[in-house]
Design a protein around this motif. Structure first.
Motif, PDB file in Angstrom:
ATOM      1  N   PHE A  27       1.125  -1.080   0.040  1.00  0.00           N
ATOM      2  CA  PHE A  27      -0.487   0.304   0.133  1.00  0.00           C
ATOM      3  C   PHE A  27       0.708   1.437  -0.076  1.00  0.00           C
ATOM      4  N   GLY A  28       2.407   1.091  -0.110  1.00  0.00           N
ATOM      5  CA  GLY A  28       3.254   2.149   0.095  1.00  0.00           C
ATOM      6  C   GLY A  28       2.856   3.124   1.184  1.00  0.00           C
ATOM      7  N   LEU A  29       2.680   2.518   2.514  1.00  0.00           N
ATOM      8  CA  LEU A  29       1.977   3.318   3.596  1.00  0.00           C
ATOM      9  C   LEU A  29       3.893   3.792   4.118  1.00  0.00           C
ATOM     10  N   LEU A  30       2.917   5.510   4.404  1.00  0.00           N
ATOM     11  CA  LEU A  30       4.241   6.323   5.093  1.00  0.00           C
ATOM     12  C   LEU A  30       3.944   6.372   6.561  1.00  0.00           C
ATOM     13  N   ASN A  31       4.429   6.844   7.806  1.00  0.00           N
ATOM     14  CA  ASN A  31       4.162   6.613   9.023  1.00  0.00           C
ATOM     15  C   ASN A  31       3.895   5.691   9.686  1.00  0.00           C
ATOM     16  N   ASN A  32       4.564   4.698   9.787  1.00  0.00           N
ATOM     17  CA  ASN A  32       4.012   3.233  10.359  1.00  0.00           C
ATOM     18  C   ASN A  32       5.001   3.642  11.824  1.00  0.00           C
ATOM     19  N   CYS A  33       4.258   2.613  12.912  1.00  0.00           N
ATOM     20  CA  CYS A  33       4.352   2.927  14.180  1.00  0.00           C
ATOM     21  C   CYS A  33       3.865   1.211  13.855  1.00  0.00           C
ATOM     22  N   LEU A  34       5.361   0.317  14.997  1.00  0.00           N
ATOM     23  CA  LEU A  34       5.466  -1.024  14.809  1.00  0.00           C
ATOM     24  C   LEU A  34       4.551  -1.687  16.174  1.00  0.00           C
ATOM     25  N   ILE A  35       3.807  -2.718  17.128  1.00  0.00           N
ATOM     26  CA  ILE A  35       3.566  -2.419  18.414  1.00  0.00           C
ATOM     27  C   ILE A  35       4.456  -4.096  18.536  1.00  0.00           C
ATOM     28  N   VAL A  36       5.064  -5.065  19.192  1.00  0.00           N
ATOM     29  CA  VAL A  36       5.468  -6.607  19.269  1.00  0.00           C
ATOM     30  C   VAL A  36       4.770  -6.652  20.003  1.00  0.00           C
ATOM     31  N   ARG A  37       4.193  -7.793  20.778  1.00  0.00           N
ATOM     32  CA  ARG A  37       3.639  -8.694  21.748  1.00  0.00           C
ATOM     33  C   ARG A  37       4.871  -9.506  21.934  1.00  0.00           C
ATOM     34  N   LEU A  38       6.298  -9.297  22.870  1.00  0.00           N
ATOM     35  CA  LEU A  38       6.893 -10.628  23.377  1.00  0.00           C
ATOM     36  C   LEU A  38       7.029 -11.609  24.242  1.00  0.00           C
ATOM     37  N   ASP A  39       5.585 -12.050  24.474  1.00  0.00           N
ATOM     38  CA  ASP A  39       4.732 -12.683  25.689  1.00  0.00           C
ATOM     39  C   ASP A  39       5.256 -14.613  24.748  1.00  0.00           C
ATOM     40  N   THR A  40       6.116 -14.547  23.486  1.00  0.00           N
ATOM     41  CA  THR A  40       6.272 -16.129  23.597  1.00  0.00           C
ATOM     42  C   THR A  40       7.651 -16.136  23.020  1.00  0.00           C
ATOM     43  N   ASN A  41       8.107 -16.326  24.265  1.00  0.00           N
ATOM     44  CA  ASN A  41       9.481 -16.665  24.269  1.00  0.00           C
ATOM     45  C   ASN A  41      10.243 -17.406  22.597  1.00  0.00           C
ATOM     46  N   CYS A  42       9.844 -18.354  21.987  1.00  0.00           N
ATOM     47  CA  CYS A  42       9.885 -18.432  20.720  1.00  0.00           C
ATOM     48  C   CYS A  42      10.431 -17.632  19.815  1.00  0.00           C
TER      49      CYS A  42
END
Length: 369
Positions: A27-42
């Motif tokens: 989509f050619g997106l600009l100004n992007n924020c990534l939120i990552v949940r890290l609870d899965t240890n693997c």
């Protein structure tokens, strides 16, 4: 983050991340924020390898409180111990909700929100519902998360349009307690009025939802510069660990797969969540050569240029994804598991194989052993 983001992505698995990257480029997106949940240890180490923070305007990592709480019931008594333990779990959930609420409010209004999963029947995914219900957005997109996408589509089509009748809770104390839980503790899992699926699956959407096909344009372009090897990759699935199949049946199917590829350089690629015990049995009892990848197979074959001549599995979502990424460069084989051999979701497996049959050609086969 200097300016409020235009697009926000909330993900928790490597496949969700790959589809977020694909959406961003498609989509050619600009100004992007990534939120990552890290609870899965693997997945922690995998995310470190996959996420290039220079490609995002903002990257935030979150973890939820999920400690197991034990109390000496002999000292306090079973009833008191259960009460205290319940309060402790509620407090953990309150902290988890507040953490997500603070992030959503800090982002302000965004144009597009992208969620890695939207399955209401999975409690662990209800936080994504809550995030969407807390965040101010214009458009809500659902990324592919493997075969869960088909189940999510079915859930969306079965949403009851009638308003729920108010629950009769009796005393004012019980009503107050329910209100407090709804306001401060429980996830808000109200369904969105409309979502847009960004999916590789040919799903039928309902309730005003939309579908935009994910053609894997970004990864497909990268894969065009790679030539396949003389190897065969068989992608394992955690069907035993997740209660889909009995262990002896899974091993029996794999024995037949090994016989099918008797004259080939065959490698079994374990799923990240397959148990060490199961992998050792596949190696020692069945004689498979094991090869592990530290990234999703879609990334391995395209960006890392490690492309086999044959990619096989049972009903792994990776077969469909890789078929779109690789086109005619690699032969893909889906080995059929009879529905009566599945203890869970036989209808889902049947639906996936039907989709495979629809796209079958000389390079994509459904093999019945």
């Amino acid at each position: 983050m200097r300016n409020p983001p235009t697009n926000v992505f909330l993900i928790e698995t490597p496949l969700q991340l790959l589809n977020a990257i694909e959406a961003k480029n498609c989509f050619g997106l600009l100004n992007n924020c990534l939120i990552v949940r890290l609870d899965t240890n693997c997945y922690r180490e995998i995310f470190k390898r996959l996420i290039d923070e220079r490609e995002w305007d903002c990257v935030q990592y979150i973890t939820f409180h999920n400690k197991t709480i034990t109390l000496a019931s002999k000292l306090l008594g079973q009833r008191v111990s259960d009460k205290i333990r319940g309060f402790c779990y509620d407090y953990q959930q309150y902290l988890n909700r507040k953490k997500l609420d603070d992030i959503a409010l800090s982002l302000g209004k965004v144009k597009n929100a992208y969620l890695g999963n939207y399955m209401k029947s999975l409690y662990d995914m209800k936080y994504m519902y809550h995030f969407a219900n807390t965040l101010a957005y214009e458009n809500l997109y659902i990324l592919d998360d493997g075969t869960d996408t088909l189940l999510i589509s079915d859930e969306r089509k079965n949403i009851c349009s009638e308003k729920e009748s108010p629950e009769k809770l009796g005393s004012w104390f019980l009503r107050l307690k329910a209100t407090l839980r709804k306001t401060f503790i429980d996830w808000n899992d109200k369904d969105a009025d409309m979502v847009t699926f960004f999916s590789a699956y040919d799903i039928e959407v309902g309730n005003g939802d939309r579908l935009i096909r994910n053609e894997y344009t970004y990864l497909r372009e990268i894969a065009t510069h790679t030539e396949p090897s003389d190897e065969v990759f068989f992608l394992g699935q955690w069907l035993v660990e997740d209660g889909y199949m009995k262990e002896d049946l899974y091993l029996d199917y794999l024995t037949k797969v090994k016989d099918y590829f008797a004259n080939e350089r065959l490698f079994y690629i374990p799923h990240p969540r397959e148990s060490v015990t199961m992998i050792n049995k596949i190696k020692e009892s069945l004689g498979f050569n094991i090869r592990r990848f530290d990234v999703p197979i879609e990334y391995e074959i395209s960006i890392r240029e490690n492309m086999p001549k044959v990619l096989a599995s049972f009903f792994s979502s990776a077969l469909k994804n890789c078929q779109m990424i690789l086109g005619q460069k690699v032969r893909i084989k889906a080995f059929y598991i009879a529905p009566e051999h599945l203890m869970r979701a036989p209808d889902l497996a049947r639906k996936i194989y039907e989709q495979y049959e629809d796209i079958a050609d000389e390079n994509f086969e459904v093999i019945k052993l």
